[in-house]
Design a protein around this motif. Structure first.
Motif, short mmCIF file in Angstrom:
data_model
loop_
_atom_site.label_atom_id
_atom_site.label_comp_id
_atom_site.label_asym_id
_atom_site.label_seq_id
_atom_site.Cartn_x
_atom_site.Cartn_y
_atom_site.Cartn_z
N CYS A 203 0.85 -1.20 0.00
CA CYS A 203 0.00 0.00 0.00
C CYS A 203 0.88 1.25 0.00
N SER A 204 0.55 2.21 0.83
CA SER A 204 1.23 3.51 0.79
C SER A 204 2.52 3.57 1.59
N LEU A 205 2.94 2.47 2.22
CA LEU A 205 4.23 2.49 2.89
C LEU A 205 5.37 2.78 1.91
N VAL A 206 5.18 2.41 0.65
CA VAL A 206 6.23 2.66 -0.34
C VAL A 206 6.52 4.14 -0.51
N LYS A 207 5.60 4.98 -0.10
CA LYS A 207 5.80 6.42 -0.28
C LYS A 207 6.99 6.94 0.52
N VAL A 208 7.32 6.28 1.62
CA VAL A 208 8.52 6.67 2.37
C VAL A 208 9.77 6.36 1.54
N PHE A 209 9.76 5.24 0.83
CA PHE A 209 10.89 4.88 -0.03
C PHE A 209 11.02 5.88 -1.18
N PHE A 210 9.90 6.26 -1.78
CA PHE A 210 9.95 7.24 -2.86
C PHE A 210 10.42 8.60 -2.35
N LEU A 211 10.04 8.95 -1.13
CA LEU A 211 10.49 10.21 -0.53
C LEU A 211 11.99 10.21 -0.33
N VAL A 212 12.52 9.13 0.22
CA VAL A 212 13.97 9.03 0.44
C VAL A 212 14.71 9.06 -0.89
N ALA A 213 14.20 8.34 -1.90
CA ALA A 213 14.84 8.33 -3.22
C ALA A 213 14.83 9.72 -3.83
N ALA A 214 13.73 10.46 -3.66
CA ALA A 214 13.65 11.82 -4.22
C ALA A 214 14.64 12.75 -3.53
N GLN A 215 14.78 12.63 -2.22
CA GLN A 215 15.74 13.47 -1.50
C GLN A 215 17.17 13.15 -1.93
N ALA A 216 17.46 11.88 -2.14
CA ALA A 216 18.79 11.51 -2.62
C ALA A 216 19.03 12.04 -4.03
N ALA A 217 18.01 12.00 -4.89
CA ALA A 217 18.15 12.52 -6.25
C ALA A 217 18.35 14.03 -6.25
N LEU A 218 17.69 14.73 -5.34
CA LEU A 218 17.90 16.18 -5.21
C LEU A 218 19.33 16.47 -4.76
N GLU A 219 19.81 15.69 -3.81
CA GLU A 219 21.18 15.89 -3.30
C GLU A 219 22.21 15.65 -4.41
N ALA A 220 21.95 14.65 -5.25
CA ALA A 220 22.88 14.30 -6.32
C ALA A 220 22.74 15.19 -7.55
N GLY A 221 21.73 16.05 -7.58
CA GLY A 221 21.51 16.91 -8.72
C GLY A 221 20.74 16.26 -9.85
N HIS A 222 20.18 15.07 -9.60
CA HIS A 222 19.38 14.41 -10.64
C HIS A 222 17.97 15.00 -10.74
N LEU A 223 17.52 15.64 -9.67
CA LEU A 223 16.27 16.39 -9.67
C LEU A 223 16.57 17.83 -9.27
N THR A 224 15.72 18.73 -9.72
CA THR A 224 15.85 20.14 -9.39
C THR A 224 14.74 20.54 -8.43
N GLU A 225 15.12 21.24 -7.37
CA GLU A 225 14.12 21.73 -6.42
C GLU A 225 13.11 22.63 -7.13
N HIS A 226 11.82 22.40 -6.85
CA HIS A 226 10.80 23.33 -7.32
C HIS A 226 9.55 23.17 -6.47
N GLU A 227 8.70 24.16 -6.50
CA GLU A 227 7.58 24.24 -5.58
C GLU A 227 6.63 23.06 -5.72
N GLU A 228 6.36 22.63 -6.95
CA GLU A 228 5.43 21.52 -7.15
C GLU A 228 5.99 20.21 -6.59
N LEU A 229 7.30 20.01 -6.71
CA LEU A 229 7.91 18.82 -6.12
C LEU A 229 7.81 18.86 -4.60
N ASP A 230 8.08 20.02 -4.00
CA ASP A 230 7.94 20.15 -2.55
C ASP A 230 6.52 19.83 -2.10
N ARG A 231 5.56 20.37 -2.83
CA ARG A 231 4.16 20.15 -2.49
C ARG A 231 3.79 18.68 -2.63
#
Length: 305
Positions: free
Chosen positions: A63-91
């Protein structure tokens, strides 16, 4: 190697949790093997936690427990520069945890994987699409944690059936649906608060998004995931960080009728524990009293240690 060292006191509490769950399952004619948990008490010095578990390696639709994994992966991608910070992503990151929004989660998955859903693709395009959807699996494989073995994180979150490339991708995926174990969930929760899965600043962001307030005016809303969940059984004054998930009928027996929760609690006396519970069965998925009873047992017993 196990995530935790066995402990006599936590084993006793685990026995109480098991007995309560099995009694409820039998009363509702649900097979008792459709229940598993991991209970951890982190070490104050940062060492290995103490713990107890039942069916910690039960691989289940999460179910939705995977959302914690996606959150951690997104934070790691932001740190590595694979994603760019923006308001819609934060939301989206906020709403997929705070309100368990599937739409927000799927936006994050699109950004992480460079894929979108809907219309059909050619065979070669579909193969490339499926390969890109493995990005979150690859991230957690490279972490090398034995507690994460066998999990799958390559599918979007849906409120019912899938269509188009989402349906084809699921049917062709060797692993099928997303899948986690109680141990994998407990391992990630422990790493978020006591490990090095992310940089300190990124871990703090994840921790803040997981925080819930027992005094919140949103407490009675099911989407806030306190009432009807483990946190609902903890005493007032407890600090809560959690993510739960529930499915009812989805038209897919591989994913129907689950009720899971992952809780980190700091009790009023400052004692901390982490509890992840997985359960399956229509009568359990519909029972708002099941998880709070387990949360209450864990909190009351750990307060006495």
């Amino acid at each position: 190697m196990s995530l935790f060292d066995t402990d006599e006191n936590l084993q006793r509490i685990g026995t109480l949790l098991t007995a309560k769950a099995q009694a409820i399952f039998r009363e509702r004619s649900v097979p008792t093997e459709q229940f598993g948990f991991v209970l951890l008490q982190p070490a104050p010095d940062g060492g290995r936690p103490k713990g107890a578990a039942l069916r910690p390696d039960w691989l289940s639709y999460p179910c939705s427990l995977v959302k914690v994994f996606f959150l951690v992966a997104a934070q790691a991608a932001l740190e590595a520069g694979h994603l760019t910070e923006h308001e819609e992503l934060d939301r989206a990151m906020r709403d997929m945890i705070l309100w368990s929004s599937n739409s927000a989660t799927n936006y994050v998955i699109d950004l992480l994987s460079g894929t979108t859903g809907d219309t059909l693709l050619s065979e070669s395009e579909m193969a490339a699409w499926m390969d890109r959807r493995q990005v979150v699996n690859r991230f957690f494989v490279q972490l090398g944690s034995p507690g994460l073995a066998g999990i799958n994180l390559n599918q979007k979150l849906m409120d019912d059936l899938r269509y188009g490339r989402e349906k084809i991708g699921l049917d062709r995926s060797p692993a099928g649906h997303n899948a986690l174990t109680p141990m994998a969930m407990a391992s990630l929760m422990h790493a978020i608060f006591h490990g090095s899965v992310l940089t300190e600043a990124r871990r703090v962001k994840v921790q803040n998004l997981l925080a819930r307030d027992l005094a919140s005016p949103f407490r009675q809303r099911g989407a806030y995931q306190v009432t009807g969940y483990l946190a609902g059984g903890t005493p007032e004054g407890t600090q809560i960080w959690s993510k739960a998930g529930r499915t009812r009928w989805l038209g897919d027996a591989r994913a129907d009728f689950r009720r899971h929760d992952a809780l980190r609690a700091v009790l009023p006396n400052g004692v901390e524990f982490i509890l992840t519970v997985f359960s399956q069965g229509e009568a359990i998925a519909e029972d708002d009293g099941f998880l709070p009873q387990l949360g209450s047992i864990a909190a009351k017993e750990i307060l006495t240690l």
